[in-house]
Design a protein around this motif. Structure first.
Motif, short mmCIF file in Angstrom:
data_model
loop_
_atom_site.label_atom_id
_atom_site.label_comp_id
_atom_site.label_asym_id
_atom_site.label_seq_id
_atom_site.Cartn_x
_atom_site.Cartn_y
_atom_site.Cartn_z
N THR A 27 0.80 -1.24 0.00
CA THR A 27 0.00 0.00 0.00
C THR A 27 0.83 1.28 0.00
OG1 THR A 27 -0.21 0.13 2.41
CG2 THR A 27 -1.89 -1.17 1.24
N TRP A 28 2.12 1.17 -0.29
CA TRP A 28 2.92 2.40 -0.41
C TRP A 28 2.43 3.17 -1.63
CZ3 TRP A 28 7.99 2.99 -3.41
CH2 TRP A 28 8.52 4.28 -3.21
N ASP A 52 -0.01 -4.83 3.92
CA ASP A 52 1.24 -4.22 4.35
C ASP A 52 1.12 -2.70 4.26
OD1 ASP A 52 4.31 -4.71 4.80
OD2 ASP A 52 4.16 -3.10 3.32
N SER A 152 13.09 -4.35 8.42
CA SER A 152 12.99 -4.09 6.99
C SER A 152 14.25 -3.36 6.54
CB SER A 152 11.74 -3.25 6.72
OG SER A 152 11.62 -2.96 5.34
N ASN A 153 14.71 -3.70 5.37
CA ASN A 153 15.92 -3.09 4.81
C ASN A 153 17.17 -3.35 5.65
OD1 ASN A 153 14.68 -1.59 2.48
ND2 ASN A 153 13.49 -0.69 4.14
N GLN A 174 11.84 -7.54 5.67
CA GLN A 174 11.18 -7.13 4.43
C GLN A 174 12.17 -6.30 3.60
OE1 GLN A 174 7.84 -3.92 3.31
NE2 GLN A 174 7.00 -5.57 4.54
N SER A 201 8.38 -4.35 -3.48
CA SER A 201 8.56 -4.05 -4.92
C SER A 201 8.75 -5.33 -5.73
CB SER A 201 9.74 -3.10 -5.13
OG SER A 201 9.59 -1.94 -4.33
N LEU A 203 7.24 -6.39 -8.18
CA LEU A 203 7.05 -6.16 -9.62
C LEU A 203 8.13 -5.22 -10.16
CD1 LEU A 203 3.17 -5.62 -9.46
CD2 LEU A 203 4.40 -7.74 -9.98
N ARG A 205 8.39 -2.32 -9.36
CA ARG A 205 7.63 -1.06 -9.55
C ARG A 205 7.30 -0.86 -11.03
NH1 ARG A 205 11.69 1.85 -5.35
NH2 ARG A 205 10.90 0.76 -3.55
N LEU A 241 4.64 -8.71 -1.96
CA LEU A 241 3.65 -7.73 -1.50
C LEU A 241 3.30 -6.77 -2.64
CD1 LEU A 241 5.53 -6.87 1.84
CD2 LEU A 241 3.55 -8.40 1.59
N LYS A 243 1.67 -4.10 -4.99
CA LYS A 243 0.76 -2.97 -4.76
C LYS A 243 -0.04 -2.69 -6.03
CE LYS A 243 -0.05 1.66 -5.39
NZ LYS A 243 -0.09 2.40 -6.68
N SER A 244 -1.33 -2.53 -5.90
CA SER A 244 -2.14 -1.97 -6.98
C SER A 244 -3.36 -1.31 -6.38
CB SER A 244 -2.57 -3.05 -7.99
OG SER A 244 -3.33 -2.42 -9.01
N VAL A 245 -3.88 -0.32 -7.09
CA VAL A 245 -5.14 0.30 -6.65
C VAL A 245 -6.25 -0.05 -7.65
CG1 VAL A 245 -4.05 2.19 -5.38
CG2 VAL A 245 -4.56 2.48 -7.83
N ARG A 249 -6.29 -5.55 -11.57
CA ARG A 249 -4.88 -5.94 -11.34
C ARG A 249 -4.73 -6.69 -10.02
NH1 ARG A 249 -1.66 -0.43 -13.11
NH2 ARG A 249 -1.97 -0.64 -15.36
N ASN A 253 -3.20 -10.34 -10.01
CA ASN A 253 -1.98 -10.62 -9.23
C ASN A 253 -2.15 -11.81 -8.28
OD1 ASN A 253 -0.80 -8.51 -10.57
ND2 ASN A 253 -0.86 -7.07 -8.85
N1 LIG Z 1 9.80 -1.78 3.59
C1 LIG Z 1 10.08 -0.88 2.66
O1 LIG Z 1 11.01 -0.07 2.78
C2 LIG Z 1 9.24 -0.84 1.44
C3 LIG Z 1 8.09 -1.58 1.39
N2 LIG Z 1 7.30 -1.58 0.27
C4 LIG Z 1 6.05 -2.39 0.30
O2 LIG Z 1 6.00 -3.25 -0.84
C5 LIG Z 1 4.85 -2.92 -1.62
C6 LIG Z 1 5.07 -3.16 -3.11
O3 LIG Z 1 6.15 -2.42 -3.60
P1 LIG Z 1 6.00 -1.16 -4.58
O4 LIG Z 1 7.27 -0.40 -4.46
O5 LIG Z 1 4.73 -0.50 -4.30
O6 LIG Z 1 6.03 -1.76 -6.05
P2 LIG Z 1 5.44 -3.01 -6.87
O7 LIG Z 1 6.62 -3.77 -7.37
O8 LIG Z 1 4.38 -3.72 -6.11
O9 LIG Z 1 4.80 -2.27 -8.13
C7 LIG Z 1 3.69 -1.45 -7.99
C8 LIG Z 1 3.41 -0.78 -9.35
O10 LIG Z 1 3.00 -1.76 -10.30
C9 LIG Z 1 1.69 -1.44 -10.79
N3 LIG Z 1 0.98 -2.72 -10.96
C10 LIG Z 1 0.59 -3.58 -10.00
N4 LIG Z 1 0.03 -4.69 -10.53
C11 LIG Z 1 0.07 -4.54 -11.87
C12 LIG Z 1 -0.35 -5.33 -12.94
N5 LIG Z 1 -0.90 -6.53 -12.76
N6 LIG Z 1 -0.15 -4.87 -14.21
C13 LIG Z 1 0.43 -3.65 -14.41
N7 LIG Z 1 0.84 -2.85 -13.43
C14 LIG Z 1 0.67 -3.28 -12.15
C15 LIG Z 1 1.08 -0.52 -9.77
O11 LIG Z 1 0.20 0.41 -10.37
P3 LIG Z 1 -1.36 0.58 -9.94
O12 LIG Z 1 -1.42 0.74 -8.46
O13 LIG Z 1 -1.76 1.79 -10.69
O14 LIG Z 1 -2.05 -0.67 -10.42
C16 LIG Z 1 2.32 0.23 -9.27
O15 LIG Z 1 2.65 1.28 -10.14
C17 LIG Z 1 4.60 -1.44 -1.26
O16 LIG Z 1 3.34 -1.00 -1.69
C18 LIG Z 1 4.81 -1.49 0.23
O17 LIG Z 1 3.71 -2.08 0.90
C19 LIG Z 1 7.70 -0.89 -0.85
C20 LIG Z 1 8.82 -0.11 -0.86
C21 LIG Z 1 9.69 0.00 0.31
#
Ligand SMILES: NC(=O)C1=CN([C@@H]2O[C@H](COP(=O)(O)OP(=O)(O)OC[C@H]3O[C@@H](n4cnc5c(N)ncnc54)[C@H](OP(=O)(O)O)[C@@H]3O)[C@@H](O)[C@H]2O)C=CC1
Length: 287
Positions: A27-28, A52, A152-153, A174, A201, A203, A205, A241, A243-245, A249, A253
């Protein structure tokens, strides 16, 4: 490593016996308010059971509302949040835990993580501050406010320092994990210590969606690049984990339990180091 995970309902057992779902919702950057609330409701209706979040994401209240509105039983959920960099230390960590509980409107957290090991403003005394934060987290476990605690990290040296004083071993680390950076040193050390590696991340991102290797493997299995990346994570025994809104998707996923990537294709994906972003070195972060 080949994971035993075969369905959405499968779980791992953490080193303290608590069960954690095999995949979760990230949910970041999920905007606070209606979007976060609806995303959580959608995800829970689709079968996600791990959410998350983090104090730093600024969306805990909306996520709490989404949980309430979903009608899913609290004991069937696994909710993670994290200690932000401005709250390291014993008293501040105690306050941060209570604040997150209040915002999420929950009686307990399933997992609470130290978000970064050595934030820039306190980099000179990160080790003692982590020890203090950890003590506050251990006490919150004793008080029934948290079921499992982790980090984490964290890299090897951060884990080593923490373990000098920790009474409870971290259950989870994490980290940034996808084929562009497998963080082999950290995942191997996590495994040696009995710490589960969660993949943030997963995917990349979005940065790996157009990669030729990922695209050709996805075509071969008649899956999307995102599904291949999530399946790769599951087969390594990580907890991804994504993320999508977007509801479609979120649903796509989860369709990652009906195919298996061969060892040869896993090896091709493992070879993609640097194809997208790599993990931030915590020593170099400026926040
Ligand atoms: N502990 C830490 O320091 C960190 C933790 N995190 C955690 O990990 C989670 C996931 O990592 P995050 O960096 O958000 O990146 P992700 O690797 O989960 O990628 C998210 C991106 O991919 C897009 N997406 C998701 N599913 C699809 C799909 N099926 N097809 C096309 N595009 C898709 C989303 O867009 P859209 O939403 O528009 O669908 C968004 O732009 C975070 O949300 C958070 O909870 C992340 C970074 C740091």
């Amino acid at each position: 490593m080949t994971s035993k995970i075969q369905s959405l309902n499968d779980t791992y057992e953490l080193n303290n016996g608590v069960k954690i779902p095999a995949i979760g919702l990230g949910t970041w950057q999920t905007p606070d308010g209606e979007v976060a609330q609806k995303t959580v409701e959608d995800a829970l209706s689709l079968g996600y059971r791990l959410i998350d979040t983090a104090a730093a994401y600024g969306n805990e209240e909306s996520i709490g509302r989404g949980i309430k509105r979903s009608g899913v039983n609290r004991r069937d959920l696994f909710v993670t949040t994290k200690l932000w960099n401005d709250h390291h230390g014993y008293q501040k960590t105690k306050a941060a835990i209570d604040e997150s509980l209040t915002k999420l409107d929950l009686d307990y957290l399933d997992l609470y993580l130290i978000h970064w090991p050595n934030p820039a403003p306190v980099r000179d005394h990160w080790a003692e501050l982590n020890a203090e934060s950890w003590q506050a987290m251990e006490e919150a476990v004793q008080a029934g406010k948290i079921r499992a605690i982790g980090v984490s990290n964290f890299r090897r040296k951060h884990l080593d320092e923490l373990l000098k004083t920790a009474k409870i071993r971290p259950a989870v680390n994490q980290i940034y994990l996808n084929p562009s950076d497998m963080e082999e040193d950290v995942t191997a050390y996590n495994k040696e210590l009995g710490i589960l590696s969660e993949a943030y991340s997963p995917l990349g991102r979005g940065g790996l969606f157009a990669n030729d290797t990922v695209v050709s493997i996805a075509q071969h299995y008649d899956k999307s690049p995102a599904q291949v990346l999530l399946r790769w994570s599951l087969q390594h025994g990580f907890v991804p984990l994504p993320k999508s809104v977007h509801r479609e998707r979120l649903e796509a996923n989860l369709r990652v339990f009906d195919f298996t990537i061969t060892e040869a294709d896993m090896a091709k994906l493992d070879g993609l180091h640097g194809a997208a972003q790599v993990a931030n070195d915590p020593d170099q972060t400026d926040f």
